[in-house]
Design a protein around this motif. Structure first.
Motif: not given
Lengths: 75, 356
Positions: B62, B179, B272, B295-296, B300
């Motif tokens: 994340l 997320i 993720n 996603q990082s 999402n």
């Protein structure tokens, strides 16, 4: 795979410092939380083992986790 | 390869299989929320200790996510993406025969948000417009419907996909809020000459593995007092993904008569990096063919995550040469689908930040 190696891999995926014992209760492992359970499930999938999510969430002991992998562990 | 005289839709143990020979993607544009939120900086407000936050950040990769500000909605993001395509390619808005909007965060429960976009974009009244209510599998599902319409005779279809997912989660719910990102993609599909292969699946027995309680007209006692936000059983969703997605990738390759080596990119929905790493290991796909950083950086993006990955990380490649891709979406429903498609030097700029 030998049981000791399997337990070493489980410690690794959990990011747990120290050795896991066959007789140990899972709730004594601080990394055994929702994130830890997902990590172990991912590892079991890599080993192509069938996974019952409800069963995974109800595990109490390392020995029960080991029994889920009995198919691929040496006698 | 030419289309056979077999029925367009085959039903067998592998699911609903579709083959097309005409539709081609000509353009992909993704617009994301302008506001970038750092996971580590927001962790405390979600009740996470620094140690917990570091472990989550490390395991799930994340970093940041992009969300909208104020009252912006999915149609606003998709409008900017679609206008970018129409203006840059100098297309007559009246040339669009159909507009499909895939979202779980429509402007209203009714009418369809597609009608709003049809009007705002200046599309013809002869343009058919409708919504599809799907999440992470939505891009593949929406593309299959857009391709069906073109195969049936329409010349040009605009597919809009996305969500303002930050509005669908409780801001301090650290199991899901960190997320989610907001994005809206527009994809232009024209009649041409390209073979494509689709497989779509559904399993409603997992309806409550990922759902929004009290969000429709169904009342359940077990939903009493639950807020109207996404509720996720992470273990069930993770297990479903690893059980279904690797086998689906293998089946869509077989169905399209290609091997892993023939495919340039496997572009999957981006829940993720941890889940994607797990799928990649099982499928033994090399890093270079398997993007997984969306996603990082953006969060999402739900149904926009596949076009969002192309816009975010592969725009230069898709603009320069012919590409053979496998797309795969999976999630809420439970619903999943994959396709093998080919593109040739499409209009595909890098991800656009929402206008202020």
């Amino acid at each position: 795979m030998k049981r000791e190696i399997f337990l070493e891999k489980i410690a690794e995926v959990l990011d747990h410092d120290g050795t896991l014992l066959f007789s140990q209760d899972l709730d004594t492992i601080k990394e055994w939380d929702s994130l830890g359970i997902l990590s172990v499930m991912g590892f079991l999938h890599e080993l192509k083992l069938p996974i019952d999510t409800d069963k995974m969430l109800k595990l109490k002991k390392i020995s029960e986790l080991v029994s889920l992998a009995s198919k691929i562990l040496d006698e | 390869m030419t289309i056979t005289s077999k029925p367009l839709v085959e039903r067998n143990m592998c699911g609903a299989n579709f083959k097309f020979s005409k539709p081609e993607i000509k353009a992909i544009v993704t617009t994301v929320g302008r506001r970038a939120i750092s996971f580590m900086e927001s962790a405390e407000s979600m009740g996470l200790s620094e140690k917990e936050a570091l472990r989550l950040a490390k395991t799930l990769s994340l970093n940041t996510r992009h969300v909208v500000s104020g009252n912006q909605t999915t149609t606003d993001l998709c409008f900017e993406s679609a206008m970018n395509i129409l203006a840059t390619l100098n297309l007559d808005a009246k040339s669009v025969d159909a507009l499909i909007m895939v979202t779980q965060s429509p402007d209203y429960a009714s009418p369809s948000s597609a009608n709003n976009l049809q009007h705002r974009l200046g599309l013809s009244e002869r343009c058919m417009a409708f919504d599809m209510r799907l999440g992470c599998s939505g891009f593949v599902y929406g593309l299959s419907v857009a391709y069906s319409l073109v195969e049936s005779g329409l010349e040009r279809v605009l597919l809009c996909v996305g969500d303002v997912a930050s509005r669908l989660v409780k801001a301090d719910d650290h199991s899901i809020a960190p997320i989610m990102g907001d994005a809206g993609s527009a994809i232009l599909i024209d009649s041409g000459k390209k073979d494509s292969f689709f497989q779509l699946y559904s399993d409603g027995s997992g309806e409550r593995a990922l759902y929004i309680p009290n969000s429709g007209v169904r009342y359940n006692e077990f939903d009493k007092d639950l807020p109207c936000y996404i509720k996720m059983d992470g273990a069930q969703v993770f297990n479903f993904t690893l059980q279904r997605v690797p086998s689906m990738l293998s089946e869509v390759l077989t169905f399209s008569n290609f091997t892993k080596d023939d495919i340039d990119y496997f572009i999957l929905h981006q829940p993720n990096k941890y889940i994607l790493n797990s799928i990649q290991k099982i499928c033994e796909i090399p890093d270079i063919k398997f993007p997984k950083d969306t996603q990082s950086i953006y969060g999402n993006q739900n149904s926009a995550s596949i076009p969002g990955t192309i816009s975010g990380f592969l725009s230069h490649v898709f603009e320069r040469r012919q590409i053979r891709s496998i797309f795969a979406g999976f999630g809420i429903g439970l619903s999943w689908g994959a396709c093998m498609i080919q593109t040739d030097k499409i209009y595909c700029p890098p991800t656009v930040l929402q206008k202020e």
